[in-house]
Design an enzyme around this catalytic site. Structure first.
Site, PDB file in Angstrom:
ATOM      1  N   LYS A  20      47.048  29.034  35.293  1.00 57.74           N
ATOM      2  CA  LYS A  20      46.577  28.608  36.612  1.00 57.74           C
ATOM      3  C   LYS A  20      47.601  27.645  37.170  1.00 57.74           C
ATOM      4  O   LYS A  20      48.551  27.263  36.482  1.00 57.74           O
ATOM      5  CB  LYS A  20      45.215  27.927  36.516  1.00 57.74           C
ATOM      6  CG  LYS A  20      45.110  26.873  35.416  1.00 57.74           C
ATOM      7  CD  LYS A  20      43.694  26.313  35.319  1.00 57.74           C
ATOM      8  CE  LYS A  20      42.737  27.300  34.688  1.00 57.74           C
ATOM      9  NZ  LYS A  20      41.338  27.078  34.897  1.00 57.74           N
ATOM     10  N   ARG A  21      47.453  27.250  38.441  1.00 53.94           N
ATOM     11  CA  ARG A  21      48.383  26.268  38.988  1.00 53.94           C
ATOM     12  C   ARG A  21      48.427  25.054  38.077  1.00 53.94           C
ATOM     13  O   ARG A  21      47.420  24.652  37.493  1.00 53.94           O
ATOM     14  CB  ARG A  21      47.937  25.827  40.394  1.00 53.94           C
ATOM     15  CG  ARG A  21      48.189  26.858  41.483  1.00 53.94           C
ATOM     16  CD  ARG A  21      49.646  27.262  41.611  1.00 53.94           C
ATOM     17  NE  ARG A  21      50.475  26.203  42.135  1.00 53.94           N
ATOM     18  CZ  ARG A  21      50.959  26.177  43.365  1.00 53.94           C
ATOM     19  NH1 ARG A  21      50.710  27.158  44.213  1.00 53.94           N
ATOM     20  NH2 ARG A  21      51.712  25.183  43.776  1.00 53.94           N
ATOM     21  N   LYS A  64      43.602  19.807  36.437  1.00 52.60           N
ATOM     22  CA  LYS A  64      43.315  20.961  35.580  1.00 52.60           C
ATOM     23  C   LYS A  64      43.640  20.674  34.114  1.00 52.60           C
ATOM     24  O   LYS A  64      43.284  21.445  33.229  1.00 52.60           O
ATOM     25  CB  LYS A  64      44.090  22.186  36.066  1.00 52.60           C
ATOM     26  CG  LYS A  64      43.627  22.709  37.431  1.00 52.60           C
ATOM     27  CD  LYS A  64      44.466  23.901  37.892  1.00 52.60           C
ATOM     28  CE  LYS A  64      44.142  24.334  39.326  1.00 52.60           C
ATOM     29  NZ  LYS A  64      42.881  25.097  39.450  1.00 52.60           N
ATOM     30  N   THR A  92      37.923  30.798  39.468  1.00 55.61           N
ATOM     31  CA  THR A  92      37.494  32.195  39.387  1.00 55.61           C
ATOM     32  C   THR A  92      38.151  32.888  38.205  1.00 55.61           C
ATOM     33  O   THR A  92      37.672  33.919  37.756  1.00 55.61           O
ATOM     34  CB  THR A  92      37.820  32.974  40.671  1.00 55.61           C
ATOM     35  OG1 THR A  92      39.149  32.645  41.067  1.00 55.61           O
ATOM     36  CG2 THR A  92      36.862  32.639  41.790  1.00 55.61           C
ATOM     37  N   LYS A 119      37.069  35.993  35.421  1.00 56.35           N
ATOM     38  CA  LYS A 119      37.883  37.157  35.049  1.00 56.35           C
ATOM     39  C   LYS A 119      38.028  37.251  33.535  1.00 56.35           C
ATOM     40  O   LYS A 119      37.940  38.342  32.949  1.00 56.35           O
ATOM     41  CB  LYS A 119      39.263  37.066  35.713  1.00 56.35           C
ATOM     42  CG  LYS A 119      39.202  37.156  37.230  1.00 56.35           C
ATOM     43  CD  LYS A 119      40.471  36.645  37.927  1.00 56.35           C
ATOM     44  CE  LYS A 119      40.176  36.378  39.405  1.00 56.35           C
ATOM     45  NZ  LYS A 119      41.257  35.618  40.073  1.00 56.35           N
ATOM     46  N   HIS A 128      36.588  23.801  49.755  1.00 52.74           N
ATOM     47  CA  HIS A 128      37.148  24.217  48.465  1.00 52.74           C
ATOM     48  C   HIS A 128      37.535  23.053  47.568  1.00 52.74           C
ATOM     49  O   HIS A 128      38.096  23.278  46.495  1.00 52.74           O
ATOM     50  CB  HIS A 128      38.382  25.091  48.675  1.00 52.74           C
ATOM     51  CG  HIS A 128      38.064  26.505  49.040  1.00 52.74           C
ATOM     52  ND1 HIS A 128      37.758  27.454  48.107  1.00 52.74           N
ATOM     53  CD2 HIS A 128      37.986  27.123  50.256  1.00 52.74           C
ATOM     54  CE1 HIS A 128      37.526  28.607  48.713  1.00 52.74           C
ATOM     55  NE2 HIS A 128      37.647  28.432  50.017  1.00 52.74           N
TER      56      HIS A 128
END
Lengths: 848, 848
Positions: B577-578, B583, B690, B694, B380
């Site tokens: 998101k986290r 990110k 992911t 969505k 991952h």
């Protein structure tokens, strides 16, 4: 939130509810199957006995809860004065069988499950005891709840839901007690209802602030405000208690500690997440362990936390219920009575005063008068070492506001004493709630006396000692009327009907009805049949059956090291109870050694005259109580030697059994099998005892001292001729203690011989016991074993003699049982209701 | 134990079961009422919404379990190869609505409860999320279970039942994240089945003994025997997972740690009772906390304990199931496939080898061949700092036998490498499972590669990097075939049908059926309507409804400091998101500042041309991750200043929102309301993502880098013209990193200006941020914010331009959605089933 405005909606609810309550065969089956599949996620193909028990239990529980809800609704509507029974222990034992019997559903379940391929009665043994108590005090609370429910009293029990109940006892290496955690909640517990909607915050530590703005409504007086530094949450778990032959189902509310959802932000600094989670786990520890102490206060901060946690949550709950009535505070004692089962919950007195004064702004004196009218206190011991005391320093840190209130209570109390007895400072020192010494201590028993309207002992002799010795100064101050006696009782449902169905059936047959189960004085009618040959035979047959069944249990479950089965023809001599010096199991085992030595030297002819005996011991010692554990070791050592004696003929005459992990369920098995049971505490030390009542109710005879309830039992069965009495009397004890201590009277040769045999190594290495035994013959015989010993074997000889005449013995047995009407817990709680609580039954309305 | 020999008995069971399974209105009502009274001990008069939810949930659960039992029985009879999905995280979110929709019972429940005075749909909000995961990895596992059930695959999930899920995030003082424990099990959880009958011992510590008697069946070889010093128990809790439009209900088995009933006697010396209880409580701590880490391995002993606890219990369970088949060990890989979701469960490889060799006496090589054929591993992450390593010293202490087995695995592996590449010691050093250095470490990813037959990445670009960079040496050794790609997917049931019923209904209406819910490629037929005026209008109306609903939620639940309602006409720009440097939420907020400064200085006329935007942030930072928490602080600082800007006209054009405590349930609310969402990680760092899927499935457009699944999404929707791309490409990143590090290229003035504004104090005291910002322009810009920044605002301008043309925007939105067929989790699990597991669907037999 449910919209019931439409009449059709309400009718639908009621119709379905009615359906759910029906207990015909197919409803029971449907409920059972549904629980097998949905609750347990099992099928008939993988349903073991435990699974079947669980499904059955859930099904019974459903019925129980319907009635329980109805009872609570009925009480709310009727709004009587209620009594709240506060006890840190409830020793419930198993529930399912008791439940179906009290609710008269045993046959229905038995039939329904039989059709499904299962034997309902065999499932009882799958249940784990709820063992949230140490001994008599906790079992008493359980018996009283049964009676309160049976008699429809508006009562509610409060306690703690310990994650670990009383430890599991095993015997290591054949001689030593070793403790295992009793993780009784490993499986879901069908006998409780988690009330996630009933939760209260409980604070600890922190500081007290004086609010200069003054107390609400009293501008002159400074208000104190406690700001706790730590909070936990008390979540309610309700345990329904069905009455026998009534629709009333009472409630015991047990509190479980959980972390607060909202809590102190300061513990949440950057990166301290895991530490904080750990802290929250500590919150759960408050109700983690039942303190495994019996008559010895645990000096543990966590124990004090438990006590405050208990009363704080309980009072919030009681006052929430009162506040819904919208009555003035002056009405509180007309709606609320609180019974303190021993001193463990007596912080409740201080907490109620705090809430009334600090939170509701009542004047001190008005509040205090209410507090005193609400509380009553049951004393359970006069042993000085068992009276609970807490260091002031600890209380000040954990409960700073409460400590200040205790000081104030004490100040006002001592002032009034001084007014009555001017200048008697020695009296003030004696009566002070605060004990001065190298460490200031709070005397919880005194606090309980001062804050209650009534104090009771639990047997006549005990209540006399409470009034005349333990609280003499207080009786002089308040008058004797404040101190009353309520002799303990036991519930005949569990202790005869459930535990001994054979005897119950025989009695019902003979008396022509089972009315005696609700009015135990009916048993007196058995006296008429005491000499009836047929009845005697049936009576003996019941006892034989129960002895055989116990022998079978011992063979199967007790490590007998290949000693072969117990002879169920022998006289079964039982002593089962907590192991404690004052209960004198030590004297019993020394008596066993004495008997063993005598048999050993007896001729074959003499032996023919000896009554074979099986000595059965059982009981736990508090894990930190060294001497009690030594006594267990000695019992087992003696057992191991006697049972392995090479003389096979001797082994037929004497046998010793130690049944590990004594519990309510084991008591139900052992007590009906006893011929004679031992209640041999030093006179004046056992407050009441209740197992003595259970044995006699099951047709066992007593050997005992004039102590506790023994005295009254002897009276009720028709005098000491019907039991076996020995030993010093309570009024002689002080004098005898001084004598053995300072004058060292001659020790009886029989006793010396027994001690010498042990010291000689006849029962293995004697070094662990030497100290204990030597103390008995120097200045350490506080419980007067050497004094009572000579008369003890002598009393046992009378037992043997009586047993040889089986007709006489059976007559005695029947007369013993017939005299037990007085010792029903029903009578006890009626006494409480009348003499102390001022409450009346609130029976359910006749069902339509 | 149930006596089913009588045919009537069996028929009775079957008949009642059938009754219990019926879901007509009156059955639902009966079940609901029964739970209200019996399970909750409530009545319609005191039933609040939470109580109603609980009763409804229990009723739904009952139905679920019936189907679940049938599925398990069917699998047992059919005996196919099963796949076991091992994941330390399952981020389930809520269950009830998903359940009734998948089982097609929503209407039935709605009708039944309406008649009882309750609105079923309003109860959904009473449910607490099951949040046993940190982010994407855990949510992926949940989506896969939904798809596996929907497609009738014989699969079983395994995980841990954490007492505390991912922490609850709150924002303190309007700017700082503060963590609260997520005590989600405070109430009983209706969505699990406690399997007290399924429990295994798990050992830790202790020592390894060589058994000279030799290994079973192999007299020559020494046998090793591990004797753990400590045991805990793993108890199973089963979570049923219903498929959509099928009777298949799969299972996730979560382990909870409990104290052993039997345990080490040595800890039970005299008086240590309380200590021992405390020790048992520590046993429960193993599954107490979900480690709140994202892409950073926690170097905690307890974490390693969790991992071994997990695989040890899981393998006992899997092998117990296999052993019931009575097949030779060689059949193991034909019945059992185990998928490792990341390296966290890779100790399972060692454990299986240990069990086969030490406990079942298999030869090493035979065992190892079986192990490799059983396991497959999903990688991952390629972030070096996220690759799990454990100190050899710790592993040796906690799991002495496993450490020796790892050394042996490594030895045999490296020998075979050396055979292929003789003398290439540098290669051996690189490929060794043991990293040598100042502290020896076990490289868990290498262990997972060596012990698996297949390794997969989770998006094409990521799988390429896995093969070509992360495991290049291994690909050279094993061949490329061992390394495959399975692009992640999401379940359209939860992420469109449940989360966005309005859009689901519109799509079903337009496509003429809801077949697309089981075959998402059907969505491609929407392309034909992308320019259809009516359809566009309805499409926009759905988006508007969802934006208004989110605006309402923000107004109600997010602390907006009186800033007034969010303008739901504005473009909603979402990054949830986290929080993590890779990110690049930091780049986003710097972009917001950039936009703010530009609007501030724009003329009134220029402003008319500006598209109003609401920037919505959400996400949690690992509690110990300082920089991520600083980014949250900066976002909130900027938010507070912008939203309080005195210029009311400006405030209409730009608004920032931080929604605390991002969760699955919040995602279901936020995602359907997004116009554009941000997936702006440095190319090559996000494995897949992911949430991007969505958003697009719900008709939101993307702004993003060529990273993770963005790349494939762009392809499937019809190219990057339909999304907004910017920034460096993955293949440029290494080079760019060296450049910013060693050559320090000129920083773009727009970036400088933003940083200067922050440093000037325009957003409050800048001292907390100075370091973080300065590192970006010196040698700390590992994630290339300064490199990508110039193109980022430029891409945002393209977004604005596109949004102004609402027809074009709507067409893009429809086309985006229409292209998402590939990203169904159904496709992903079919890929796994074919390429990796070799399993087939096992659909339920047609019901009679």
């Amino acid at each position: 939130e449910v919209d019931l405005s439409n009449i059709a909606t309400l009718e639908l609810w009621n119709k379905i509810r009615k359906d759910c309550e029906s207990v015909d065969t197919s409803s029971i089956q449907r409920s059972f199957v549904n629980h097998v599949y949905s609750t347990l996620a099992r099928t008939p193909y993988n349903l073991d006995e435990f699974g079947a028990y669980q499904a059955a239990a859930h099904s019974v529980r459903d019925q129980l809860i319907h009635k329980w809800i109805s009872t609570q609704q009925h009480f709310t509507r009727s709004n009587p004065k209620r009594v709240y029974y506060l006890s840190l222990e409830f020793l419930m034992g198993r529930t399912m069988q008791n439940c179906v019997i009290n609710m008269d559903m045993e046959e229905a379940y038995s039939k329904a499950l039989r059709e499904m391929g299962l034997a309902f009665e065999t499932l009882y043994d799958q249940e784990t005891d709820a063992a949230l108590g140490n001994g008599g005090l906790g079992r008493l609370a359980a018996c009283y709840m049964d009676s309160l429910a049976t008699l429809d009293y508006p009562a509610l029990g409060y306690g703690l839901r310990y994650t670990y109940g009383i430890f599991e006892q095993r015997i290591r290496n054949g001689e030593d007690q070793v403790e295992y955690p009793d993780y009784w909640l490993r499986f879901t517990n069908p006998w409780e209802v988690a009330r996630v909607d009933v939760a209260y915050p409980v604070g600890f530590y922190g500081s007290v602030h004086n609010d200069s703005a003054g107390r609400a409504g009293q501008p002159g007086q400074p208000a104190a405000r406690w700001e706790p530094a730590e909070f936990v949450q008390a979540v309610a778990y309700d345990v329904p208690i069905p009455g026998y032959d009534t629709d009333t189902v009472l409630n015991i509310r047990l509190w479980s500690s959980k972390p607060q959802r909202q809590f102190d932000l300061s513990s949440f600094n950057d990166g301290e997440y895991e530490k904080s989670v750990a802290e929250k786990q500590r919150a759960e520890n408050i109700t983690s362990v039942l303190y495994p102490n019996d008559n010895t206060p645990a000096g543990k901060e966590l124990r004090l936390k438990q006590q405050y946690f208990f009363v704080c949550a309980t009072l919030q709950d009681i006052l929430r219920r009162f506040s819904k009535l919208n009555l003035p505070w002056s009405e509180l004692p007309n709606k609320v009575g609180i019974q303190l089962n021993d001193t463990h919950p007596s912080l409740g007195i201080v907490e109620l005063q705090r809430v009334l004064v600090d939170e509701h702004g009542l004047e001190w004196d008005i509040a205090w008068a209410l507090v005193q009218r609400v509380y009553a206190y049951t004393n359970h011991t006069v042993l000085p070492e068992a009276l609970e005391c807490w260091p002031v320093s600890l209380m000040e840190r954990l409960l700073p506001r409460h400590m200040r209130i205790i000081f104030d209570i004490n100040l006002y109390f001592l002032r009034s004493v001084e007014q009555r007895f001017p200048g008697d400072y020695e009296r003030l020192r004696r009566m002070s709630i605060i004990e001065e010494g190298h460490q200031q201590m709070v005397r919880m028993a005194y606090l309980a006396v001062v804050g209650s309207h009534t104090v009771n002992g639990v047997a006549r002799i005990h209540s006399d000692l409470v009034r005349s010795k333990l609280f003499r100064d207080f009786a002089e101050f308040y008058g004797d009327d404040k101190f009353v006696n309520i002799t303990n009782g036991i519930t005949p449902r569990r202790w005869l009907h459930v535990a001994n169905p054979q005897l119950s059936a025989l009695i019902t047959k003979r008396l022509g009805s089972n009315r005696w189960l609700k009015d135990l004085t009916e048993l007196s009618r058995l006296k008429a049949f005491a000499d009836d040959e047929d009845f005697q035979q049936e009576w003996r047959q019941v006892k034989r059956t129960r002895k055989e069944s116990l022998a079978e249990y011992i063979q199967k479950h007790v490590d007998t090291a290949g000693e072969g089965p117990v002879n169920s023809e022998a006289l079964f001599d039982v002593q089962v109870k907590r192991i404690h010096e004052y209960k004198r199991q030590l004297m019993n085992i020394l008596g066993v050694v004495h008997r063993y030595l005598r048999i050993k030297e007896a001729s074959a002819e003499e032996r023919r005259d000896i009554v074979p005996r099986v000595f059965i011991f059982g009981g736990k010692a508090a894990p930190g109580y060294h001497t009690a554990k030594l006594i267990i070791k000695l019992i087992n050592r003696v057992k191991n030697v006697i049972n392995a004696d090479p003389d096979a003929e001797l082994r037929k005459l004497i046998r010793v059994v130690y049944i590990p992990n004594y519990s309510v369920t084991l008591a139900e098995r052992i007590i009906p099998a006893s011929d004679i049971s031992e209640h041999i505490s030093t006179a004046g030390t056992e407050a009441s005892g209740t197992s003595n009542m259970k044995f006699v109710l099951n047709g066992g005879l007593l050997i005992g001292t004039r102590d506790g309830a023994n005295v009254e039992i002897a009276e009720h069965i028709g005098g000491w001729d019907l039991a076996f009495e020995f030993g010093a009397k309570a009024e002689e004890v002080d004098d005898l203690r001084n004598k053995v201590r300072y004058l060292r009277p001659e020790i009886h040769p029989a006793f010396r011989r027994v001690v010498e045999a042990i010291k000689s190594g006849q029962f293995g290495d004697s070094s662990p016991f030497v100290n204990m035994l030597d103390r008995l013959v120097s200045d350490g015989d506080y419980y007067l074993i050497t004094v009572d010993f000579p008369s003890y074997p002598e009393a046992q000889e009378r037992v043997d003699a009586a047993y040889k005449d089986q007709k006489k013995w059976t007559r005695m047995s029947i007369e013993n049982c017939a005299g037990m009407g007085f010792f029903s817990a029903d009578r006890s709680v009626q006494d409480y209701a009348k003499k102390i609580w001022g409450i009346n039954p609130c029976p359910p309305p006749p069902s339509k």
